[in-house]
Structures are given as C-alpha cells and as structure tokens.
Write a protein that holds these residues in place. Structure first.
Motif, mmCIF file in Angstrom:
data_model
loop_
_atom_site.group_PDB
_atom_site.id
_atom_site.type_symbol
_atom_site.label_atom_id
_atom_site.label_comp_id
_atom_site.label_asym_id
_atom_site.label_seq_id
_atom_site.Cartn_x
_atom_site.Cartn_y
_atom_site.Cartn_z
ATOM 1 N N TYR A 28 7.265 -2.264 31.429
ATOM 2 C CA TYR A 28 6.164 -1.767 32.259
ATOM 3 C C TYR A 28 6.571 -0.489 32.972
ATOM 4 N N ARG A 29 5.706 0.517 32.881
ATOM 5 C CA ARG A 29 5.923 1.755 33.635
ATOM 6 C C ARG A 29 4.866 1.836 34.719
ATOM 7 N N PRO A 30 5.267 2.032 35.968
ATOM 8 C CA PRO A 30 4.278 2.082 37.052
ATOM 9 C C PRO A 30 3.268 3.193 36.806
ATOM 10 N N VAL A 31 2.006 2.861 37.036
ATOM 11 C CA VAL A 31 0.947 3.852 36.870
ATOM 12 C C VAL A 31 0.460 4.256 38.257
ATOM 13 N N ALA A 32 -0.071 5.470 38.321
ATOM 14 C CA ALA A 32 -0.580 5.948 39.611
ATOM 15 C C ALA A 32 -1.849 5.178 39.961
ATOM 16 N N PRO A 33 -2.049 4.861 41.231
ATOM 17 C CA PRO A 33 -3.268 4.146 41.619
ATOM 18 C C PRO A 33 -4.502 4.963 41.259
ATOM 19 N N ARG A 34 -5.497 4.256 40.698
ATOM 20 C CA ARG A 34 -6.756 4.916 40.370
ATOM 21 C C ARG A 34 -7.723 4.749 41.527
ATOM 22 N N GLY A 35 -8.563 5.749 41.730
ATOM 23 C CA GLY A 35 -9.555 5.674 42.786
ATOM 24 C C GLY A 35 -8.937 5.983 44.134
ATOM 25 N N PRO A 63 5.144 -3.376 42.501
ATOM 26 C CA PRO A 63 4.476 -4.390 41.681
ATOM 27 C C PRO A 63 5.419 -5.178 40.789
ATOM 28 N N VAL A 64 6.547 -4.575 40.379
ATOM 29 C CA VAL A 64 7.404 -5.273 39.416
ATOM 30 C C VAL A 64 7.978 -6.551 40.021
ATOM 31 N N ALA A 65 8.319 -6.505 41.319
ATOM 32 C CA ALA A 65 8.863 -7.705 41.959
ATOM 33 C C ALA A 65 7.840 -8.833 41.942
#
Lengths: 103, 166
Positions: B114-121, A5-7
C-alpha cells in the motif's frame, strides 16, 4: 509521534485473523457468533480508518461502517435466536453434534 | 486536519483490542469470553473516537457494548444447563490456524504494497453535524432500507426464539 493509516490496517488485519481463527475452530455456536462479531469490528475499523485518512469530507467509509453495524446487529440477533431454537430442539449448542445430515 | 493520529492512545487501544480478542478465543469459560468481547467492543469504540468518528463510537457503545453483549450473555446463560458447562475444552485446530495465518500473510502483503494516497476533497475533520446532514440527504434511501432490515430481523428473531410453538 503519530501513526497513519497503515497502523490501523495492520491492527484490523490482526483482529480479523484472530476472529477468523476462532470462528473456524470453536465448537460452541455462541462462541462462533462472538468471533464473527470480532471480524465485523475489524472490517468497520478498517473502513473508518481509510475513510478518515483518504476521503475525510465524504464520510463514505463511516456510512458503510454504520450500515455494516445494522446488518451485524440483525445477524447477531437472528443468530442467537437460531441458537436458542436449536437448543430447544436438540438440547445442545455443540456444532460437532449437529451431524444428522452426515452420510 | 492532521493526516495521522497520536501514537500513545493508539498503542494502548490496540493492545486492549488485540489482547481482548485473544482472550475471547483462548479463554476456556464461555462467560469470560463474552466479557472479553465486551472489552474489545469498548476498545474499538475508543479507536473510533481516535479516528474522529464520534457518532459511530457512540453507536458502537450502545449497539455492541450495550445490546449485543447482553444478548450474548443471555444466550450463554440460557443454553447452559449446569454451571460447569461454561468450562469448555480449548477447541483449537491447526487447520483453522493455517487458514487464519494464510489470510494474515496475504493481507500483510497487501498492506506492505500500500502506498499512501493524498486525501481527496476538503481536508476537514469528520464531525457529527456533517454525518447527520449527509445521512439524511445522499444516504437517505439506504437508511430507510436499514430500518426495514432491522424490523424484519426483529420479527424473525422473535418468531424463531419464541417458546410457544406447537
């Protein structure tokens, strides 16, 4: 190799800022509307990317982007109609020459 | 569903998008800028395909690449009195560049934080069938409101642009 997503966020931010620069600096009303469309596209891209990577099952970002597209289509239609009305009235679309209210 | 997309189509489409956007801002000819806008719209539709948003890619192609580009070209050509009027000075201002750069730096700082979050659902790839099912159940009211918005915009645009006013 893959990208996350960052890209997409970086791409959307760059696209948004190019559109913002054009919208603030252009002197032709049609060019300003075109740059606003660039900014709308950047927002849609960001929404869809985050929706795809964070909430892929609820599709909330995709719906928001779809409704933004509706509003943007209405905006560009009305904006260009205003530009045409402006051209009929003043024979120009240069924003610099619309200074009747200037003190 | 993989939590990332292939890099090669992303890079190609990103270059097409950013390059086209720069050409929209930097080309002196308004007609050329409108065609570059069309190119950006098509590249963004490709990015939507890459994000498995097939329906929105289709809508993007029909609404933006189809309708909006034609509308912009019509307006450009209706508001030019002579062919030479399409060529314009570049209209670049330092203030606008400063504002855009400030927004870019602020957004960049937010992206760095921004820190990537785990996909919800459920980790399912979005598809057109689930899009349609959700659109006509949970999102039915916004959908109807959107149709009213489009109708009002249509009437307003015809009324504003109509030439036979007194």
């Amino acid at each position: 190799m893959t990208v996350g997503p960052v890209a997409f966020m970086v791409l959307a931010a760059v696209l948004f800022c190019i559109g913002l620069f054009g919208a603030l600096s252009k002197k032709s009303a049609v060019a300003v509307l075109m740059c606003i469309e660039l900014m709308t596209n950047a927002v849609n891209l960001n929404l869809i990317a985050v929706s795809r990577f964070v909430t892929p099952d609820s599709l909330a970002g995709q719906f928001t982007a779809a409704f933004i597209m509706v509003v943007a289509a209405a905006e560009i239609g009305l904006g260009l109609a205003l530009v045409l009305a402006l051209y009929h009235a003043r024979r120009t679309v240069e924003l610099d020459r619309l200074d009747r209210l200037k003190g | 569903m993989p939590d990332s997309v292939a890099v090669v189509p992303f890079v190609v489409l990103a270059i097409a998008t950013v390059g086209g956007a720069l050409m929209v801002v930097l080309s002196r000819n308004v007609v050329h800028a409108a065609y570059w806008l069309l190119e950006v719209m098509i590249a963004v539709a490709g990015l939507f395909m890459l994000l498995s948003a097939g329906f929105l890619a289709l809508v993007q192609l029909m609404v933006y690449a189809g309708a909006v580009s034609v509308l912009v070209l019509f307006t450009v050509m209706l508001t030019l009195r002579r062919r030479e009027d399409a060529e314009r000075p570049l209209d670049l201002s330092w203030a606008a560049g400063g504002v855009a750069l400030a927004v870019l730096v602020t957004t960049g700082a937010a992206i760095v934080a921004y820190r990537p979050v785990a996909p919800r659902g459920a980790a399912v790839a979005p598809n057109v069938a689930s899009f349609g099912r959700l659109l006509f159940t949970g999102w039915a009211l916004p959908f109807e409101i959107a149709s009213v918005v489009l109708l009002i915009a249509l009437v307003g645009a015809v009324w504003w642009a109509g030439g036979d006013r007194p």
